[in-house]
Design an enzyme around this catalytic site. Structure first.
Site, PDB file in Angstrom:
ATOM      1  N   HIS A 140       0.848  -1.200   0.000  1.00 27.14           N
ATOM      2  CA  HIS A 140       0.000   0.000   0.000  1.00 27.14           C
ATOM      3  C   HIS A 140       0.885   1.253   0.000  1.00 27.14           C
ATOM      4  O   HIS A 140       0.656   2.196  -0.759  1.00 27.14           O
ATOM      5  CB  HIS A 140      -0.892   0.025   1.241  1.00 27.14           C
ATOM      6  N   HIS A 187       0.353  -3.528   9.198  1.00 21.19           N
ATOM      7  CA  HIS A 187       1.795  -3.419   8.984  1.00 21.19           C
ATOM      8  C   HIS A 187       2.473  -2.781  10.184  1.00 21.19           C
ATOM      9  O   HIS A 187       1.863  -1.989  10.914  1.00 21.19           O
ATOM     10  CB  HIS A 187       2.096  -2.577   7.740  1.00 21.19           C
TER      11      HIS A 187
END
Length: 371
Positions: A140, A187
């Site tokens: 991302h 993350h």
């Protein structure tokens, strides 16, 4: 250095960020009673599954969920093509090319490095689909950085705008997406920083060759052969891991879309209809009148509908052919995870999507009077 890396990978660092933004874990209570009633502002999940969470800042919650959505397929299949349909196909071509390179590198690194995502607890995990994927780097963050700064660097020669304003927008959008990966608990800080830095490095290293690649992609007789065969080879060469995750499938999706757009833009150049802005460049931005906005919205609606329709048709047909070829029962939904079915099915589907985006949709707009 090892201490710094360990600190940046600490899941408690992510959990603290979530709590500062108003997202808290709520321990599942009354084990064994099935579904419980969550307090106001919390998720309501069965006990024994994922811990529940409480949202205390809905403004940040919605902002980060929308930002995280900029890294999902629905964004790529709608917003990126809208740049082609309503702004400049040149910019869309540059974005798709860079997005394909960056995402392949990021996905490959995940499955080679095999570093885990932050565990829950202590973090709250708001996404389930990609939880089986490895963590480093954050694709991302890579995609957001690549898209934002590729658009900024490419648009300066095509559109009149104040560079400082464009830079501010690029930094803001990429930062929001990066922070959203911490907020959603998917993350670590190390994953996000690594993703942004790797993407920035790839943009920096490839930038001097963008014009050269443009000429090859649009004019070389070998272009469509390379554009189809190289992504397909990379898809089949993608490494296996010890469990199934969505990484390979998502990578094939990206390669297929990139291949379809590559061939489509080459075909447009050969046909002499690129649908790029006419006149001297950089061109001024069109005035945002009600008529312009309505026409742009109509183009996006028609175009996105066409892409979603072709995606569904080709996906269904390709799976039927492959299931029949490999003598797989139609009821075996898990068979589509096998390499010999997943790779050709997804590659064919998204190559078709890329071709329709780059070749057919603008011609439909001409027929409908939307250009």
């Amino acid at each position: 250095m090892p201490e710094l890396l360990a600190y940046l990978q600490d899941p408690e660092l992510v959990a603290r960020f979530q709590r500062r933004c108003g997202l808290f874990l709520v321990e599942a209570a009354h084990q064994g009673r099935g579904r419980t009633h969550a307090p106001a502002g919390t998720s309501d999940t069965p006990c024994g599954h994922r811990p529940r969470y409480e949202v205390r800042n809905w403004l940040l919650h919605v902002l980060f969920l929308l930002s995280a959505g900029m890294g999902h397929e629905i964004f790529y299949i709608t917003c990126l093509p809208c740049i082609h349909w309503s702004l400049d196909p040149f910019l869309c071509r540059r974005l798709v090319n860079m997005w394909t390179v960056v995402m392949y590198v990021g996905q490959l690194m995940k499955d080679v490095l095999k570093l885990p995502r932050p565990p829950s607890p202590p973090v709250v995990k708001l996404e389930k689909r990609v939880d089986a994927e490895y963590g480093l780097p954050s694709t991302h963050a890579m995609a957001a950085t690549a898209i934002s700064f590729t658009l900024l660097l490419s648009a300066s020669s095509r559109i009149q705008f104040q560079f400082e304003v464009g830079l501010l927008i690029a930094v803001t959008l990429s930062s929001l997406v990066c922070l959203s990966r911490l907020y959603t608990g998917m993350h670590s800080v190390l994953d996000v920083i690594s993703g942004a830095l790797i993407s920035a490095l790839l943009v920096f290293l490839t930038y001097p060759y963008w014009e050269t690649f443009d000429r090859f992609q649009l004019t070389s007789r070998m272009s469509p052969i390379v554009g189809l065969s190289l992504p397909l080879f990379l898809g089949y060469a993608y490494p296996d891991i010890d469990h199934y995750s969505t990484t390979r499938g998502d990578t094939i999706t990206i390669l297929g879309a990139g291949a379809g757009c590559w061939v489509g833009y080459w075909a447009n150049e050969q046909l002499g209809e690129t649908f790029e802005p006419q006149g001297p460049l950089p061109a001024p931005l069109p005035a945002l009148t009600a008529a312009v906005l309505a026409r742009s919205a109509a183009r996006c609606l028609v175009g996105a509908s066409a892409l979603l329709a072709i995606r569904q048709v080709v996906k269904t047909l390709s799976l039927r052919v492959l299931y029949s070829w490999y003598n797989v029962p139609k009821s075996d939904a898990g068979a589509r995870r096998r390499r010999e079915i997943e790779v050709p099915s997804k590659f064919t589907t998204y190559t078709a999507v890329g071709l329709v985006n780059s070749i057919l949709v603008n011609r439909v707009f001409v027929l409908l009077g939307l250009l």
